[in-house]
Scaffold this active site. Sequence first.
Site, PDB file in Angstrom:
ATOM      1  N   ARG A  33     -21.772 -31.474  18.080  1.00  0.00           N
ATOM      2  CA  ARG A  33     -22.607 -32.530  18.660  1.00  0.00           C
ATOM      3  C   ARG A  33     -23.515 -31.932  19.730  1.00  0.00           C
ATOM      4  O   ARG A  33     -23.285 -32.079  20.918  1.00  0.00           O
ATOM      5  CB  ARG A  33     -21.721 -33.627  19.217  1.00  0.00           C
ATOM      6  N   GLN A  38     -28.606 -33.397  16.326  1.00  0.00           N
ATOM      7  CA  GLN A  38     -28.501 -34.857  16.394  1.00  0.00           C
ATOM      8  C   GLN A  38     -28.989 -35.554  15.127  1.00  0.00           C
ATOM      9  O   GLN A  38     -28.391 -36.512  14.658  1.00  0.00           O
ATOM     10  CB  GLN A  38     -29.289 -35.375  17.588  1.00  0.00           C
ATOM     11  N   ASP A  41     -26.314 -35.709  12.233  1.00  0.00           N
ATOM     12  CA  ASP A  41     -24.963 -36.058  12.673  1.00  0.00           C
ATOM     13  C   ASP A  41     -24.416 -37.245  11.860  1.00  0.00           C
ATOM     14  O   ASP A  41     -24.564 -38.402  12.248  1.00  0.00           O
ATOM     15  CB  ASP A  41     -25.025 -36.382  14.169  1.00  0.00           C
ATOM     16  N   TYR A 139     -17.037 -32.934  23.020  1.00  0.00           N
ATOM     17  CA  TYR A 139     -15.767 -33.624  22.793  1.00  0.00           C
ATOM     18  C   TYR A 139     -14.896 -33.525  24.045  1.00  0.00           C
ATOM     19  O   TYR A 139     -15.090 -32.642  24.878  1.00  0.00           O
ATOM     20  CB  TYR A 139     -15.023 -32.987  21.603  1.00  0.00           C
TER      21      TYR A 139
HETATM   22  P1  NAI Z   1     -15.939 -39.512  20.152  1.00  0.00           P
HETATM   23  O1  NAI Z   1     -15.278 -38.181  20.173  1.00  0.00           O
HETATM   24  O2  NAI Z   1     -17.408 -39.621  20.326  1.00  0.00           O
HETATM   25  O3  NAI Z   1     -15.274 -40.501  21.205  1.00  0.00           O
HETATM   26  C1  NAI Z   1     -13.977 -40.459  21.584  1.00  0.00           C
HETATM   27  C2  NAI Z   1     -13.993 -40.762  23.069  1.00  0.00           C
HETATM   28  O4  NAI Z   1     -12.660 -40.875  23.541  1.00  0.00           O
HETATM   29  C3  NAI Z   1     -14.670 -39.668  23.904  1.00  0.00           C
HETATM   30  O5  NAI Z   1     -15.671 -40.239  24.690  1.00  0.00           O
HETATM   31  C4  NAI Z   1     -13.519 -39.107  24.726  1.00  0.00           C
HETATM   32  O6  NAI Z   1     -13.947 -38.628  25.978  1.00  0.00           O
HETATM   33  C5  NAI Z   1     -12.645 -40.338  24.832  1.00  0.00           C
HETATM   34  N1  NAI Z   1     -11.273 -40.081  25.251  1.00  0.00           N
HETATM   35  C6  NAI Z   1     -10.459 -39.055  24.918  1.00  0.00           C
HETATM   36  N2  NAI Z   1      -9.267 -39.203  25.527  1.00  0.00           N
HETATM   37  C7  NAI Z   1      -9.343 -40.349  26.269  1.00  0.00           C
HETATM   38  C8  NAI Z   1      -8.443 -41.031  27.110  1.00  0.00           C
HETATM   39  N3  NAI Z   1      -7.220 -40.571  27.372  1.00  0.00           N
HETATM   40  N4  NAI Z   1      -8.864 -42.162  27.694  1.00  0.00           N
HETATM   41  C9  NAI Z   1     -10.104 -42.648  27.493  1.00  0.00           C
HETATM   42  N5  NAI Z   1     -10.989 -42.045  26.696  1.00  0.00           N
HETATM   43  C10 NAI Z   1     -10.624 -40.906  26.093  1.00  0.00           C
HETATM   44  O7  NAI Z   1     -15.505 -40.173  18.813  1.00  0.00           O
HETATM   45  P2  NAI Z   1     -16.289 -41.308  18.006  1.00  0.00           P
HETATM   46  O8  NAI Z   1     -17.215 -40.661  17.062  1.00  0.00           O
HETATM   47  O9  NAI Z   1     -16.824 -42.340  18.942  1.00  0.00           O
HETATM   48  O10 NAI Z   1     -15.101 -41.934  17.210  1.00  0.00           O
HETATM   49  C11 NAI Z   1     -14.227 -42.789  17.937  1.00  0.00           C
HETATM   50  C12 NAI Z   1     -13.075 -43.226  17.080  1.00  0.00           C
HETATM   51  O11 NAI Z   1     -13.483 -44.012  16.003  1.00  0.00           O
HETATM   52  C13 NAI Z   1     -12.320 -42.044  16.516  1.00  0.00           C
HETATM   53  O12 NAI Z   1     -10.932 -42.295  16.658  1.00  0.00           O
HETATM   54  C14 NAI Z   1     -12.754 -42.027  15.072  1.00  0.00           C
HETATM   55  O13 NAI Z   1     -11.801 -41.431  14.225  1.00  0.00           O
HETATM   56  C15 NAI Z   1     -12.862 -43.514  14.861  1.00  0.00           C
HETATM   57  N6  NAI Z   1     -13.585 -43.896  13.689  1.00  0.00           N
HETATM   58  C16 NAI Z   1     -12.905 -44.812  12.929  1.00  0.00           C
HETATM   59  C17 NAI Z   1     -13.413 -45.238  11.770  1.00  0.00           C
HETATM   60  C18 NAI Z   1     -12.611 -46.265  11.009  1.00  0.00           C
HETATM   61  O14 NAI Z   1     -13.027 -46.687   9.969  1.00  0.00           O
HETATM   62  N7  NAI Z   1     -11.470 -46.682  11.513  1.00  0.00           N
HETATM   63  C19 NAI Z   1     -14.723 -44.718  11.274  1.00  0.00           C
HETATM   64  C20 NAI Z   1     -15.410 -43.793  12.192  1.00  0.00           C
HETATM   65  C21 NAI Z   1     -14.820 -43.412  13.364  1.00  0.00           C
END
Ligand code: NAI
Length: 290
Positions: A33, A38, A41, A139
């Site tokens: 990322r 971008q 992505d 990340y």
């Molecule tokens: P990302 O990596 O951009 O965001 C994850 C966020 O969690 C980051 O900002 C990180 O700093 C934060 N984080 C980590 N540990 C933490 C904690 N202890 N407390 C608070 N925040 C914390 O990931 P993205 O792309 O936003 O994806 C987010 C979620 O959505 C992932 O779990 C991904 O697998 C899920 N997702 C689910 C889908 C589904 O169909 N269920 C489809 C696409 C994504």
Amino acid sequence: MLLASFQPTKALESVRELTAKRITAFSTDCIPRITRAQSMDTLSAMSNIAGYKAVLLAANELAKYFPMLMTAAGTIFAAKVFVIGAGVAGLQAMATAKRLGATVTATDTRKTVGEQVQSLGGRFVAVESAEDAQTASGYAKELSQDFYRKQGELIAQQCAANDVVITTALIGGVKAPKLITAEMVGAMQPGSVIVDLAAEAGGNCELTRPGETVVENGVKIIGPLNLPSTCLRMAASCSPATWPRFILAFWKENAFNLDLGDEIIKGALITHAGEVVHAATKQRWKATGA
Ligand code: NAI
């Protein structure tokens, strides 16, 4: 050579076959990322859909309005939404909840996102600590046990005070930390809703069952899988836009060039010369004894 989007940390059987056949394989969900990448992505495009749909799922299950409304029965106050993890999915969840009129609070272990939460009209709450999970790859990294203990207190308070909790927390883009305990769910108002977007990685809530909705203490805990497939036109429109740009990353000096020193190519490379080369996949591979 294979160019695909196959979530290698989860598809270890495919990874095994790719190494056995000595295929050089790339997965677009592993593209780093960084600013230059971008426009290619695909992961963020899917996470955007997940964040948007998570709020719609919650609104559907919550037995009250999201916006503040004046009704014959008096003033109905806006629903309160708490978002854990202000990454791509989390920020889209906040924006969607705000558009529906909810009051939004969010937390993250990366301090830099506080400003982004505020720019969406949300309130940012975080543990007061010198620790910061931000890494160069964009990340989050793992923090100390002391940090997570303090964060547990903050999350418990917020869960009890909000109608909807949307969790999206991931460490290193792969691992889902367990942040909501059964005890925290027990202290929530019956009728509240948790949407655990990290369900695919095991979930951020101890009670989440991936692909199911469970009810505990009157609280609905939804663990959706593959949400982008529920918004298929948007998910499909991403490929024609992003794929040509990824392929162009190989185009150097008027030729298709496998430059393993290039940050984008190196980041998305999963298997090469019969070996697993992608760090997170290698780690999962070793952990599962594959
Ligand atoms: P990302 O990596 O951009 O965001 C994850 C966020 O969690 C980051 O900002 C990180 O700093 C934060 N984080 C980590 N540990 C933490 C904690 N202890 N407390 C608070 N925040 C914390 O990931 P993205 O792309 O936003 O994806 C987010 C979620 O959505 C992932 O779990 C991904 O697998 C899920 N997702 C689910 C889908 C589904 O169909 N269920 C489809 C696409 C994504």
